[in-house]
Design an enzyme around this catalytic site. Sequence first.
Site, mmCIF file in Angstrom:
data_model
loop_
_atom_site.group_PDB
_atom_site.id
_atom_site.type_symbol
_atom_site.label_atom_id
_atom_site.label_comp_id
_atom_site.label_asym_id
_atom_site.label_seq_id
_atom_site.Cartn_x
_atom_site.Cartn_y
_atom_site.Cartn_z
ATOM 1 N N CYS A 11 0.806 -1.231 0.000
ATOM 2 C CA CYS A 11 0.000 0.000 0.000
ATOM 3 C C CYS A 11 0.838 1.280 0.000
ATOM 4 O O CYS A 11 0.419 2.296 -0.560
ATOM 5 C CB CYS A 11 -0.927 0.020 1.211
ATOM 6 S SG CYS A 11 -1.706 -1.561 1.552
ATOM 7 N N HIS A 66 8.757 9.457 -13.287
ATOM 8 C CA HIS A 66 9.309 8.131 -13.019
ATOM 9 C C HIS A 66 10.617 7.951 -13.783
ATOM 10 O O HIS A 66 11.626 8.493 -13.407
ATOM 11 C CB HIS A 66 8.267 7.057 -13.373
ATOM 12 C CG HIS A 66 8.609 5.700 -12.853
ATOM 13 N ND1 HIS A 66 8.574 5.396 -11.516
ATOM 14 C CD2 HIS A 66 9.015 4.574 -13.477
ATOM 15 C CE1 HIS A 66 8.949 4.132 -11.336
ATOM 16 N NE2 HIS A 66 9.222 3.612 -12.515
ATOM 17 N N MET A 71 -8.046 1.723 -6.967
ATOM 18 C CA MET A 71 -7.778 0.891 -5.793
ATOM 19 C C MET A 71 -8.078 -0.569 -6.128
ATOM 20 O O MET A 71 -9.194 -0.908 -6.514
ATOM 21 C CB MET A 71 -8.674 1.366 -4.645
ATOM 22 C CG MET A 71 -8.645 0.479 -3.430
ATOM 23 S SD MET A 71 -7.199 0.759 -2.397
ATOM 24 C CE MET A 71 -7.695 -0.154 -0.931
ATOM 25 N N CYS A 109 1.596 3.659 -2.971
ATOM 26 C CA CYS A 109 0.610 4.655 -3.435
ATOM 27 C C CYS A 109 0.201 5.631 -2.338
ATOM 28 O O CYS A 109 0.008 6.811 -2.594
ATOM 29 C CB CYS A 109 -0.655 3.955 -3.916
ATOM 30 S SG CYS A 109 -0.369 2.961 -5.352
ATOM 31 N N HIS A 110 0.020 5.102 -1.121
ATOM 32 C CA HIS A 110 -0.529 5.969 -0.070
ATOM 33 C C HIS A 110 0.551 6.661 0.748
ATOM 34 O O HIS A 110 0.231 7.479 1.613
ATOM 35 C CB HIS A 110 -1.447 5.153 0.844
ATOM 36 C CG HIS A 110 -2.649 4.612 0.128
ATOM 37 N ND1 HIS A 110 -3.684 5.407 -0.291
ATOM 38 C CD2 HIS A 110 -2.956 3.359 -0.286
ATOM 39 C CE1 HIS A 110 -4.599 4.665 -0.916
ATOM 40 N NE2 HIS A 110 -4.165 3.416 -0.928
ATOM 41 N N HIS A 129 5.840 4.083 -19.755
ATOM 42 C CA HIS A 129 6.948 3.519 -18.978
ATOM 43 C C HIS A 129 8.093 3.235 -19.943
ATOM 44 O O HIS A 129 8.224 2.133 -20.476
ATOM 45 C CB HIS A 129 6.494 2.238 -18.267
ATOM 46 C CG HIS A 129 7.481 1.770 -17.230
ATOM 47 N ND1 HIS A 129 8.604 1.063 -17.555
ATOM 48 C CD2 HIS A 129 7.517 1.945 -15.884
ATOM 49 C CE1 HIS A 129 9.285 0.808 -16.433
ATOM 50 N NE2 HIS A 129 8.640 1.337 -15.412
HETATM 51 FE FE1 DHE Z 1 12.166 -0.330 -11.901
HETATM 52 C C1 DHE Z 1 14.348 1.624 -13.734
HETATM 53 C C2 DHE Z 1 11.390 2.362 -9.979
HETATM 54 C C3 DHE Z 1 9.735 -2.164 -10.370
HETATM 55 C C4 DHE Z 1 13.294 -3.135 -13.459
HETATM 56 N N1 DHE Z 1 12.728 1.641 -11.895
HETATM 57 C C5 DHE Z 1 13.650 2.245 -12.735
HETATM 58 C C6 DHE Z 1 13.772 3.628 -12.363
HETATM 59 C C7 DHE Z 1 12.943 3.830 -11.289
HETATM 60 C C8 DHE Z 1 12.297 2.579 -11.000
HETATM 61 C C9 DHE Z 1 12.741 5.122 -10.540
HETATM 62 C C10 DHE Z 1 14.664 4.648 -13.045
HETATM 63 C C11 DHE Z 1 16.027 4.605 -12.438
HETATM 64 C C12 DHE Z 1 16.974 5.595 -13.082
HETATM 65 O O1 DHE Z 1 16.944 5.728 -14.314
HETATM 66 O O2 DHE Z 1 17.750 6.244 -12.365
HETATM 67 N N2 DHE Z 1 10.743 0.044 -10.472
HETATM 68 C C13 DHE Z 1 10.613 1.220 -9.814
HETATM 69 C C14 DHE Z 1 9.530 1.123 -8.875
HETATM 70 O O3 DHE Z 1 9.194 1.991 -8.026
HETATM 71 C C15 DHE Z 1 8.827 -0.147 -9.145
HETATM 72 C C16 DHE Z 1 7.559 0.209 -9.911
HETATM 73 C C17 DHE Z 1 8.365 -0.946 -7.930
HETATM 74 C C18 DHE Z 1 9.405 -1.291 -6.899
HETATM 75 O O4 DHE Z 1 9.006 -1.722 -5.815
HETATM 76 O O5 DHE Z 1 10.601 -1.135 -7.142
HETATM 77 C C19 DHE Z 1 9.828 -0.846 -10.038
HETATM 78 N N3 DHE Z 1 11.588 -2.310 -11.926
HETATM 79 C C20 DHE Z 1 10.595 -2.849 -11.214
HETATM 80 C C21 DHE Z 1 10.514 -4.275 -11.429
HETATM 81 O O6 DHE Z 1 9.709 -5.075 -10.870
HETATM 82 C C22 DHE Z 1 11.499 -4.624 -12.479
HETATM 83 C C23 DHE Z 1 10.747 -5.007 -13.751
HETATM 84 C C24 DHE Z 1 12.393 -5.806 -12.122
HETATM 85 C C25 DHE Z 1 13.392 -5.553 -11.040
HETATM 86 O O7 DHE Z 1 14.552 -5.863 -11.231
HETATM 87 O O8 DHE Z 1 13.012 -5.043 -9.984
HETATM 88 C C26 DHE Z 1 12.204 -3.294 -12.641
HETATM 89 N N4 DHE Z 1 13.562 -0.681 -13.329
HETATM 90 C C27 DHE Z 1 13.892 -1.927 -13.804
HETATM 91 C C28 DHE Z 1 14.957 -1.786 -14.773
HETATM 92 C C29 DHE Z 1 15.254 -0.414 -14.876
HETATM 93 C C30 DHE Z 1 14.360 0.249 -13.944
HETATM 94 C C31 DHE Z 1 15.586 -2.949 -15.554
HETATM 95 C C32 DHE Z 1 16.299 0.247 -15.772
HETATM 96 C C33 DHE Z 1 15.839 0.205 -17.184
HETATM 97 C C34 DHE Z 1 16.788 0.871 -18.119
HETATM 98 O O9 DHE Z 1 16.941 0.364 -19.241
HETATM 99 O O10 DHE Z 1 17.375 1.912 -17.761
#
Ligand code: DHE
Length: 596
Positions: free
Chosen positions: A94, A374, A135, A97-98, A417
């Site tokens: 939660c 993001h 939600m 988002c919250h 995204h």
């Molecule tokens: Fe990410 C990039 C946040 C879930 C894989 N992810 C990013 C960035 C942010 C972010 C802020 C940019 C970073 C930067 O450029 O400095 N990601 C989040 C979350 O908040 C979220 C939604 C949930 C969480 O709890 O983290 C989340 N992300 C995931 C995953 O579940 C992914 C698919 C698998 C994993 O490894 O966690 C995932 N995020 C990635 C990847 C990038 C990424 C591979 C970089 C991509 C790129 O090519 O630059």
Amino acid sequence: MRQRTPSARPGLLASAALALALGPLAVCAQEQAAPPTDPAAALEGHRTRTDNRYEPSLDNLAQQEVAAPAAPEGVAALSDAEYNEANKIYFERCAGCHGVLRKGATGKALTPDLTREQGFEYLQSFITYGSPAGMPNWGTSGELTPEQVDLMAKYVMLDPAAPPEFGMVQMRESWKVHVAPADRPQAQENDWDLDNLFSVTLRDVGQIALIDGKTYEIKSVLDTGYAVHISRLSASGRYLFVIGRDGKVNMIDLWMKEPATVAEIKIGSEARSIETSKMAGWEDKYAIAGAYWPPQYVIMDGETLEPMKIQSTRGMTYDEQEYHPEPRVAAILASHYRPEFIVNVKETGKILLVDYTDLKNLKTTEIEAERFLHDGGLDGSHRYFITAANARNKLVVIDTKEGKLVAIEDTGGQTPHPGRGANFVHPTFGPVWATSHMGDDSVALIGTDPEGHADQAWKIVDSFPALGGGSLFIKTHPKSHYLYVDATLNPDAETSGSVAVFDVATMTGDGSDPDFVTLPIAEWAGVTGGQPRVVQGEFNKDGSEIWFSVWNGKDQESALVVVDDKTLELKHVIKDKRLVTPTGKFNVYNTKTDTY
Ligand code: DHE
């Protein structure tokens, strides 16, 4: 020029099965409307979208034990054990988002003054049935048991647990230099082809794998922080920086005979981003990391990770100019045009250009952008930063040379995204940058050439469908003619296991949807069991191959699939017991030069 209005497609509608498959991804509400007064009607009308299920899971905060607060008269008390169980659910599902403090982020505030007013039945019903505005239907989807729903309804009526701050004292206590700069190699001591090395996140085991881009040999597997999020390179390509969701940064010296962590630090309790200084004259000088909790970023010495400057991001939202207590730091990129870091502050909707030339007299340009910033990347010239305000369906463009906002455009799709996006030259519109979407199947192109294609610059010039909703990343390479789009979070197994490939030459821009071919990446991997999801294409250095992760459960087989970019045929499958939950992949050359 056209913009498609994507329709709701059945494949987008997430199910309980999707939530289970996503496992650790938290699922929460976004900007929800009033709670249902008639639960049956709410159930009838409510469908939770894929993008509402992709919200931060603050699992590190979830692990902290806290004492249950006292319950005022008329509010049910919880034992310490019950409160901690609820707290864990709250931070995992939660808080994304919250908000950590329950003061609202993409979802509404859940502070006790509001929740006690709403009362137990009202909250219980809302948690059970969700709302069409975002939600999730936690109860009716089966994700929370009726007992857990009751527990959460009671929990949100009690005072929130405020996790501790993490300032200079804590950072310095966590900071370790394992090998001092003077004791490090003077030149590369191994024979690795460093430019073509891939750093691969092994998400659920707190490790990264270093894989040779030519031989596919796993050269090394290194321990890191929890669920590493991204890897970035120092401008020289010598140092690899990785950040765990637990805020732990590992700095790995790729010149060592056996590359290893030479310095480490923890910069907060929840983090997602790291970057290094790239301006000419400032190469390898600084690193910066951003945290979700506490809401702050820290500039560190680029050779030792010594923390030098911590800046809080708490402050006013850009639009309503109301105080936000926990604006998370999302993507951070380094400018190639000025000695500045570009910092996305999610909830206040501000992009900060942090000048690192004088940390004692820190100058920051604060750009009013859009809320819920993001991820994003640079255009092909590296001058412009294009980023998604994903819960607002917008792209924001910043001129990093002039330090100014250029445009804010609606993508026409649901929840863009882009990762770092994809740059290519469109046959009609010239240079464009592309994003896919989590909430629908569309790919949107924005013109990026104000000199040569002024009419199209910073406008959405085209939008067309790919495989399906739930896309996380899009990729191409200057040498490639193809655009690759994943559909990682799509509830349909075949779709989430495949990738759409567009031939750029066939994009006419005349209003017709370009054709694409579907590559059955998960099938090619030949892994058994689970529902492997294909995620994040990453090119090798010369742009001749693109690698995809076939991301399965922790106890199941995963793989990396290498596709030949000329023939679009399977070139190689990398399988190894050590490749547990591979997700992000970062090619050293492409990452250090921002080639995408
Ligand atoms: Fe990410 C990039 C946040 C879930 C894989 N992810 C990013 C960035 C942010 C972010 C802020 C940019 C970073 C930067 O450029 O400095 N990601 C989040 C979350 O908040 C979220 C939604 C949930 C969480 O709890 O983290 C989340 N992300 C995931 C995953 O579940 C992914 C698919 C698998 C994993 O490894 O966690 C995932 N995020 C990635 C990847 C990038 C990424 C591979 C970089 C991509 C790129 O090519 O630059």
